[in-house]
Design a protein around this motif. Structure first.
Motif, mmCIF file in Angstrom:
data_model
loop_
_atom_site.group_PDB
_atom_site.id
_atom_site.type_symbol
_atom_site.label_atom_id
_atom_site.label_comp_id
_atom_site.label_asym_id
_atom_site.label_seq_id
_atom_site.Cartn_x
_atom_site.Cartn_y
_atom_site.Cartn_z
ATOM 1 N N TYR A 67 11.157 -17.692 -11.739
ATOM 2 C CA TYR A 67 10.704 -16.780 -10.687
ATOM 3 C C TYR A 67 9.221 -16.468 -10.888
ATOM 4 C CZ TYR A 67 15.597 -15.921 -9.443
ATOM 5 O OH TYR A 67 16.890 -16.067 -9.030
ATOM 6 N N GLY A 68 8.648 -15.811 -9.876
ATOM 7 C CA GLY A 68 7.229 -15.451 -9.938
ATOM 8 C C GLY A 68 6.954 -14.284 -10.856
ATOM 9 N N GLY A 69 7.983 -13.572 -11.274
ATOM 10 C CA GLY A 69 7.853 -12.454 -12.197
ATOM 11 C C GLY A 69 9.230 -11.960 -12.579
ATOM 12 N N TYR A 70 9.280 -11.118 -13.611
ATOM 13 C CA TYR A 70 10.568 -10.634 -14.113
ATOM 14 C C TYR A 70 10.487 -9.149 -14.435
ATOM 15 C CZ TYR A 70 11.299 -15.638 -14.773
ATOM 16 O OH TYR A 70 11.403 -16.985 -14.569
ATOM 17 N N LEU A 71 11.597 -8.443 -14.156
ATOM 18 C CA LEU A 71 11.709 -7.015 -14.462
ATOM 19 C C LEU A 71 12.981 -6.788 -15.282
ATOM 20 C CD1 LEU A 71 10.967 -5.578 -10.891
ATOM 21 C CD2 LEU A 71 9.366 -5.654 -12.816
ATOM 22 N N ILE A 86 9.510 2.277 -6.136
ATOM 23 C CA ILE A 86 9.837 1.340 -5.046
ATOM 24 C C ILE A 86 8.588 0.959 -4.257
ATOM 25 C CG2 ILE A 86 11.104 1.044 -2.881
ATOM 26 C CD1 ILE A 86 12.835 0.696 -5.339
ATOM 27 N N PRO A 87 7.759 1.933 -3.807
ATOM 28 C CA PRO A 87 6.515 1.551 -3.119
ATOM 29 C C PRO A 87 5.608 0.680 -3.989
ATOM 30 C CG PRO A 87 6.980 3.877 -2.774
ATOM 31 C CD PRO A 87 7.954 3.397 -3.791
ATOM 32 N N ILE A 88 5.552 0.975 -5.302
ATOM 33 C CA ILE A 88 4.726 0.174 -6.212
ATOM 34 C C ILE A 88 5.221 -1.270 -6.240
ATOM 35 C CG2 ILE A 88 4.247 -0.227 -8.671
ATOM 36 C CD1 ILE A 88 4.023 2.810 -8.998
ATOM 37 N N LEU A 89 6.530 -1.449 -6.378
ATOM 38 C CA LEU A 89 7.084 -2.798 -6.429
ATOM 39 C C LEU A 89 6.912 -3.528 -5.098
ATOM 40 C CD1 LEU A 89 10.381 -2.249 -8.480
ATOM 41 C CD2 LEU A 89 8.236 -3.265 -9.251
ATOM 42 N N ARG A 90 7.075 -2.804 -4.006
ATOM 43 C CA ARG A 90 6.932 -3.434 -2.686
ATOM 44 C C ARG A 90 5.521 -3.998 -2.519
ATOM 45 N NH1 ARG A 90 8.614 0.431 0.223
ATOM 46 N NH2 ARG A 90 10.693 -0.384 0.707
ATOM 47 N N ARG A 91 4.514 -3.180 -2.826
ATOM 48 C CA ARG A 91 3.119 -3.617 -2.671
ATOM 49 C C ARG A 91 2.776 -4.712 -3.690
ATOM 50 N NH1 ARG A 91 2.325 2.093 -2.257
ATOM 51 N NH2 ARG A 91 1.410 2.124 -4.366
ATOM 52 N N SER A 92 3.331 -4.605 -4.898
ATOM 53 C CA SER A 92 3.034 -5.592 -5.945
ATOM 54 C C SER A 92 3.566 -6.969 -5.580
ATOM 55 C CB SER A 92 3.652 -5.147 -7.273
ATOM 56 O OG SER A 92 3.154 -3.904 -7.679
ATOM 57 N N ILE A 93 4.796 -7.018 -5.076
ATOM 58 C CA ILE A 93 5.394 -8.311 -4.716
ATOM 59 C C ILE A 93 4.675 -8.920 -3.514
ATOM 60 C CG2 ILE A 93 7.511 -9.440 -3.915
ATOM 61 C CD1 ILE A 93 9.059 -7.333 -5.600
ATOM 62 N N VAL A 113 2.793 -12.607 -3.648
ATOM 63 C CA VAL A 113 3.116 -13.705 -2.732
ATOM 64 C C VAL A 113 1.899 -14.147 -1.932
ATOM 65 C CG1 VAL A 113 4.546 -14.352 -0.754
ATOM 66 C CG2 VAL A 113 5.537 -13.012 -2.601
ATOM 67 N N LYS A 114 0.979 -13.219 -1.682
ATOM 68 C CA LYS A 114 -0.219 -13.536 -0.885
ATOM 69 C C LYS A 114 -1.314 -14.224 -1.697
ATOM 70 C CE LYS A 114 0.378 -9.916 2.605
ATOM 71 N NZ LYS A 114 -0.174 -8.649 3.167
ATOM 72 N N ARG A 115 -1.157 -14.282 -3.024
ATOM 73 C CA ARG A 115 -2.164 -14.957 -3.842
ATOM 74 C C ARG A 115 -2.291 -16.422 -3.402
ATOM 75 N NH1 ARG A 115 -3.613 -12.381 -8.755
ATOM 76 N NH2 ARG A 115 -3.663 -10.149 -8.260
ATOM 77 N N PRO A 116 -3.513 -16.949 -3.303
ATOM 78 C CA PRO A 116 -3.719 -18.323 -2.803
ATOM 79 C C PRO A 116 -2.996 -19.392 -3.614
ATOM 80 C CG PRO A 116 -5.805 -17.115 -2.901
ATOM 81 C CD PRO A 116 -4.787 -16.257 -3.574
ATOM 82 N N THR A 117 -2.849 -19.151 -4.916
ATOM 83 C CA THR A 117 -2.249 -20.188 -5.769
ATOM 84 C C THR A 117 -0.748 -19.986 -5.995
ATOM 85 O OG1 THR A 117 -2.841 -18.911 -7.741
ATOM 86 C CG2 THR A 117 -4.420 -20.590 -6.997
ATOM 87 N N TYR A 118 -0.162 -18.959 -5.381
ATOM 88 C CA TYR A 118 1.234 -18.626 -5.682
ATOM 89 C C TYR A 118 2.185 -19.769 -5.335
ATOM 90 C CZ TYR A 118 5.813 -16.435 -5.507
ATOM 91 O OH TYR A 118 7.143 -16.150 -5.697
ATOM 92 N N ILE A 119 2.079 -20.317 -4.129
ATOM 93 C CA ILE A 119 3.022 -21.347 -3.683
ATOM 94 C C ILE A 119 2.919 -22.587 -4.562
ATOM 95 C CG2 ILE A 119 3.613 -22.929 -1.800
ATOM 96 C CD1 ILE A 119 2.841 -20.734 0.161
ATOM 97 N N PRO A 130 -1.168 -16.799 -10.692
ATOM 98 C CA PRO A 130 -0.964 -15.485 -10.073
ATOM 99 C C PRO A 130 -0.159 -14.593 -11.004
ATOM 100 C CG PRO A 130 0.487 -17.114 -9.075
ATOM 101 C CD PRO A 130 -0.381 -17.855 -10.030
ATOM 102 N N SER A 131 -0.739 -13.492 -11.442
ATOM 103 C CA SER A 131 -0.096 -12.636 -12.438
ATOM 104 C C SER A 131 0.639 -11.473 -11.783
ATOM 105 C CB SER A 131 -1.144 -12.101 -13.414
ATOM 106 O OG SER A 131 -0.576 -11.127 -14.258
ATOM 107 N N PHE A 132 1.950 -11.436 -11.983
ATOM 108 C CA PHE A 132 2.751 -10.320 -11.484
ATOM 109 C C PHE A 132 2.380 -9.024 -12.203
ATOM 110 C CE2 PHE A 132 7.037 -8.098 -11.414
ATOM 111 C CZ PHE A 132 6.890 -7.639 -10.115
#
Length: 499
Positions: free
Chosen positions: A61-65, A208-215, A219-225, A450-452
């Motif tokens: 995954y792109g990050g882990y919690l 929840i707002p922090i996680l929503r904005r962080s994710i 995903v919007k990072r240019p190199t994420y995909i 891209p750093s989560f």
């Protein structure tokens, strides 16, 4: 007389009410459509509640919690229970999360079978059953859990206390025992650092707002995909490497395959010789007799030969049994222990030498050489040779087919060549995959990852909340090595310590 529902489970049990006296009537079988239910949100949190840290995520995954909740943190668990649907929606396919709690209580709800009757709750107290998450998850449903007898007979509202030890294991490995309850944050590829977010009443509402904005930011990072696509390629290559490794013959697999050929193509009379030879190694006369019985219809051996072999086996039973035990002990001392031997092994070896070895080989000196295992190894070889001579003399009267043995040996040799060629081809393919893996792994570290963690810490600072950055030490690497299945991060972690 009324017949009303009283208990639930895999066996229906009713109260038979007669003149205000209560007795029990056991009805075998199950009720059609009857089952024990738990709430949807509780089912969701059970899905994420983990027992074994080594088997958490099945893909990258792109990050882990990691949510780590202690035994006294009921408020945090209640909050997670309320937000579990939102967390599922937020994290989606981009970020994975798991919950480790020392315990989690959920209630069982039993549908009313007849509307005209109500459960008599006055005659019982609330019951709680303690079960590990591992046990709970091994059952198809809570109904199956009750049917198994793990919970006994249950009432509506009875509780199951799901127990897990994963919290303490992970907290100790990552050095956050004093930070519980907390949330650990990791990047898609673990680096030397990870982040610790403290869970308390002051900052829960902002999480929840922090996680929503962080994710969203991740995903919007240019190199994420492209980054995630590369990780998935690495995963596929590693799975292919594991598959190839599983197809290779090791020494055990090769010998097993060759044994099948020997057994399949060896004539009965030769198989009989092999079985008797094996039985005589242990001095087991019963197995010698049993072998003759097994091959009586195929070997066509004359009765006087059978009797001669059995009689010789009985005569040599004691010496063969002594040889077998002595050889085993000598091999154990020479290979399993460090020389010079320490007590109590030193005294035990001396006892075996004097009591058994010198009885079998009287020309040896009274005391053994205790400095090195060389004498022990040499004596073992002498005794094995003696054992073989006695066995071959016993089975010598038995007929055998040398032509058949030559044919079988050729089949065995041909199979060895085939196995060797196959292993060489698999090794060649494995080296190709490892070369591709190395290229993709280097590519991942060279490109902008891209750093989560960066996305989350930026949003945390906006909320004026503090988090703690910690280093990934050896024991934490051991866990990260295992929970980022299926092997995806194993090669990445090897690179961490060199960068």
């Amino acid at each position: 007389m009324d017949l009303i529902p009283r208990y639930s489970g895999c066996v229906g049990r009713f109260i038979l009410r007669v003149s205000h006296r209560v007795s029990y009537l056991s009805i075998e079988g199950t009720f059609m459509g009857f089952g024990i239910k738990i709430k949807d949100e509780e089912l969701r949190i059970l899905d994420h509640l983990e027992y074994n840290p080594a088997v958490v995520f099945k893909q990258p995954y792109g990050g882990y919690l990691f949510f780590l909740v202690g035994g006294a943190d009921d408020e945090i668990l209640s909050w997670l229970l309320k937000k579990i649907v939102i967390l599922d929606s937020l994290t989606s396919k981009h970020v994975a999360y798991a919950i480790f709690a020392r315990n989690f209580k959920f209630k069982m709800h039993i549908p009313v079978m007849w509307d005209s009757y109500k459960w008599n709750r006055d005659i019982k107290s609330n019951k709680q059953t303690d079960l590990s998450i591992e046990e709970i998850k091994s059952f198809y449903s809570v109904t199956e859990l009750v049917k198994s007898g793990k919970c006994g007979w249950v009432f509506d509202g009875d509780e199951i206390n799901a127990i897990t030890y994963g919290t303490d294991e992970i907290a100790r490995s990552f050095g956050v025992m004093g930070d519980l309850p907390c949330m650990l944050i990791f990047d898609s590829i673990p680096k030397r650092n990870y982040e610790v977010f403290h869970l308390n009443q002051n900052n829960l509402q902002a999480l929840i707002p922090i996680l929503r904005r962080s994710i969203q930011s991740l995903v919007k990072r240019p190199t994420y995909i492209s980054h995630m696509q590369t990780i998935k390629i690495v995963t596929q290559l590693q799975l292919e490497r594991s598959r190839i490794q599983s197809l290779k013959y090791d020494e055990y697999d090769e010998e097993k395959e060759l044994s099948i050929i020997r057994e399949q193509y060896t004539k009965p009379i030769n198989r009989l010789r092999i079985k008797i030879r094996s039985a005589l190694k242990n001095g087991n006369v019963y197995k010698v007799i049993s072998a003759f019985s097994d091959y009586s219809n195929e070997s066509n051996i004359e009765t006087h030969i059978i009797n001669e072999v059995i009689e010789a086996s009985k005569i040599n039973k004691d010496i063969l049994s002594t040889l077998f035990r002595t050889i085993y002990r000598l091999q154990t001392y020479s290979t399993n222990y460090k020389w010079p031997l320490e007590e109590p092994w030193r005294s035990k070896y001396v006892n075996v030498y004097r009591k058994y070895v010198r009885t079998l080989q009287s020309d040896l000196s009274v005391n053994p050489d205790l400095a090195t295992p060389d004498q022990c190894i040499k004596i073992t070889e002498i005794l094995i040779s003696l054992q073989s001579k006695i066995i071959e003399k016993i089975i010598d009267p038995l007929p055998y087919d040398p032509t058949n043995e030559t044919t079988v040996q050729k089949l065995v040799d041909d199979k060895k060549v085939e196995i060797c060629k196959r292993n060489e081809e698999l090794n060649r393919r494995k080296l190709e995959i490892e070369s591709q893996l190395e290229n993709y792994i280097n590519q991942l570290y060279e490109q902008d990852q891209p750093s989560f963690i960066e996305c989350v810490t930026r949003e945390i600072k906006k909320e004026r909340i503090k988090s703690t950055t910690k280093k990934l030490h050896d024991s934490a690497i051991m866990y990260a090595d295992s929970w980022l299945n299926p092997e995806t991060i194993i090669d990445f972690l090897k690179v961490i310590m060199t960068r």
